[in-house]
Design a protein around this motif. Structure first.
Motif, short mmCIF file in Angstrom:
data_model
loop_
_atom_site.label_atom_id
_atom_site.label_comp_id
_atom_site.label_asym_id
_atom_site.label_seq_id
_atom_site.Cartn_x
_atom_site.Cartn_y
_atom_site.Cartn_z
N LYS A 183 0.87 -1.16 -0.17
CA LYS A 183 -0.05 0.01 0.11
C LYS A 183 0.78 1.23 -0.12
O LYS A 183 0.52 2.27 -0.42
N ASN A 184 1.97 1.06 0.66
CA ASN A 184 3.11 2.23 0.51
C ASN A 184 4.42 2.07 -0.05
O ASN A 184 5.32 1.51 0.88
N MET A 185 4.46 2.36 -1.32
CA MET A 185 5.65 1.90 -1.81
C MET A 185 6.93 2.43 -1.61
O MET A 185 8.04 1.68 -1.41
N VAL A 186 6.86 3.69 -1.16
CA VAL A 186 8.11 4.47 -0.68
C VAL A 186 8.71 4.01 0.65
O VAL A 186 9.65 3.62 0.70
N ASN A 187 7.71 3.62 1.75
CA ASN A 187 8.14 3.18 2.84
C ASN A 187 8.50 1.52 2.66
O ASN A 187 9.44 1.24 3.21
N PHE A 188 8.07 0.71 1.76
CA PHE A 188 8.59 -0.29 1.42
C PHE A 188 9.90 -0.31 1.03
O PHE A 188 10.73 -1.24 1.34
N LEU A 189 10.18 0.35 0.02
CA LEU A 189 11.50 0.41 -0.59
C LEU A 189 12.61 1.06 0.44
O LEU A 189 13.46 0.39 0.48
N GLU A 190 12.25 2.02 1.17
CA GLU A 190 13.11 2.38 2.28
C GLU A 190 13.35 1.40 3.26
O GLU A 190 14.56 1.05 3.78
N LYS A 191 12.42 0.48 3.58
CA LYS A 191 12.56 -0.64 4.67
C LYS A 191 13.48 -1.62 4.04
O LYS A 191 14.34 -2.17 4.86
N ALA A 192 13.41 -1.89 2.48
CA ALA A 192 14.11 -2.66 2.15
C ALA A 192 15.66 -2.41 2.08
O ALA A 192 16.50 -3.23 2.20
N ARG A 193 15.80 -1.05 1.61
CA ARG A 193 17.20 -0.83 1.46
C ARG A 193 17.79 -0.91 2.78
O ARG A 193 19.19 -1.15 3.05
N GLU A 194 17.15 -0.34 3.91
CA GLU A 194 17.54 -0.69 5.24
C GLU A 194 17.78 -2.01 5.74
O GLU A 194 18.84 -2.25 6.36
N GLY A 195 17.33 -2.90 5.07
CA GLY A 195 17.42 -4.30 5.22
C GLY A 195 18.50 -5.18 4.39
O GLY A 195 18.77 -6.18 4.49
N GLY A 196 19.35 -4.23 3.64
CA GLY A 196 20.31 -4.61 2.75
C GLY A 196 20.05 -5.04 1.44
O GLY A 196 20.82 -5.54 0.78
N TRP A 197 18.75 -4.80 0.81
CA TRP A 197 18.42 -4.74 -0.40
C TRP A 197 19.02 -3.68 -1.36
O TRP A 197 19.06 -2.72 -0.99
N THR A 198 19.40 -4.35 -2.72
CA THR A 198 19.63 -2.95 -3.59
C THR A 198 18.18 -2.66 -4.35
O THR A 198 17.50 -3.84 -4.53
N VAL A 199 18.00 -1.60 -4.21
CA VAL A 199 16.51 -1.03 -4.76
C VAL A 199 17.09 -0.34 -5.94
O VAL A 199 17.57 0.90 -6.09
N ALA A 200 16.78 -0.80 -7.12
CA ALA A 200 17.13 0.04 -8.56
C ALA A 200 15.82 0.20 -9.36
O ALA A 200 14.96 -0.62 -9.53
N GLY A 201 15.82 1.39 -9.73
CA GLY A 201 14.79 1.84 -10.43
C GLY A 201 15.00 1.96 -11.82
O GLY A 201 16.25 2.63 -12.09
N GLY A 211 8.15 1.56 -13.56
CA GLY A 211 7.10 2.61 -13.64
C GLY A 211 6.12 2.04 -14.81
O GLY A 211 6.38 1.08 -15.61
N SER A 212 5.19 2.97 -15.09
CA SER A 212 4.12 2.71 -16.11
C SER A 212 4.98 3.02 -17.35
O SER A 212 5.75 3.68 -17.41
N GLU A 213 4.18 2.45 -18.39
CA GLU A 213 4.65 2.48 -19.69
C GLU A 213 4.92 4.01 -20.26
O GLU A 213 5.35 4.63 -20.79
N GLY A 214 3.41 4.84 -19.81
CA GLY A 214 3.48 6.13 -20.42
C GLY A 214 3.95 7.36 -19.56
O GLY A 214 4.89 8.23 -20.03
N ARG A 215 3.91 7.19 -18.12
CA ARG A 215 4.43 7.94 -17.16
C ARG A 215 5.85 7.71 -16.47
O ARG A 215 6.29 8.57 -15.73
N GLY A 216 6.25 6.50 -16.51
CA GLY A 216 7.33 6.12 -15.98
C GLY A 216 7.12 5.87 -14.39
O GLY A 216 5.59 5.92 -13.85
N MET A 217 8.06 6.16 -13.43
CA MET A 217 7.92 6.16 -12.12
C MET A 217 7.61 7.51 -11.22
O MET A 217 7.96 8.46 -11.76
N ARG A 218 6.83 7.54 -10.31
CA ARG A 218 6.46 8.88 -9.75
C ARG A 218 7.70 9.27 -9.04
O ARG A 218 8.63 8.41 -9.01
N THR A 219 7.97 10.81 -8.84
CA THR A 219 9.08 11.18 -8.17
C THR A 219 9.45 10.58 -6.89
O THR A 219 10.74 10.35 -6.74
N ASN A 220 8.66 10.59 -6.14
CA ASN A 220 8.83 10.03 -4.67
C ASN A 220 9.30 8.59 -4.78
O ASN A 220 10.15 8.29 -3.85
N VAL A 221 8.65 7.87 -5.62
CA VAL A 221 9.20 6.27 -5.58
C VAL A 221 10.68 6.30 -6.18
O VAL A 221 11.45 5.51 -5.61
#
Length: 84
Positions: free
Chosen positions: A19-37, A60-70
């Motif tokens: 439900k919260n992509m930014v929070n999920f990605l930040e926690k993943a990085r803290e857990g040692g994951w590489t997060v590549a956009g 991201g989506s095909e037309g708009r890509g990723m949101r800036t905060n993501v």
């Protein structure tokens, strides 16, 4: 459906939703994951990533890509080269 569009590739990897992509990605990085956009600008080739590290690839989506905060939540940006 998404599964049909992926031509079966979805059956080979784990797919998650959140439900919260930014929070999920930040926690993943803290857990040692590489997060590549995936992005065209200011990005590296996949071969420049640590192949031993667990990695999350954010698309991201095909037309708009990723949101800036993501995009900001990603630790690195990677470009996916076209086939020759």
């Amino acid at each position: 459906t998404v599964s049909k569009a992926s031509a079966g590739a979805m059956e080979l990897m784990q797919v998650h939703s959140t439900k919260n992509m930014v929070n999920f990605l930040e926690k993943a990085r803290e857990g040692g994951w590489t997060v590549a956009g995936a992005a065209l600008e200011k990005s590296v080739l996949p071969s420049e990533l640590d192949s031993e590290a667990p990695t999350i690839l954010v698309l991201g989506s095909e037309g708009r890509g990723m949101r800036t905060n993501v995009m900001r939540a990603c630790g690195t940006l990677v470009r996916i080269p076209r086939a020759a």
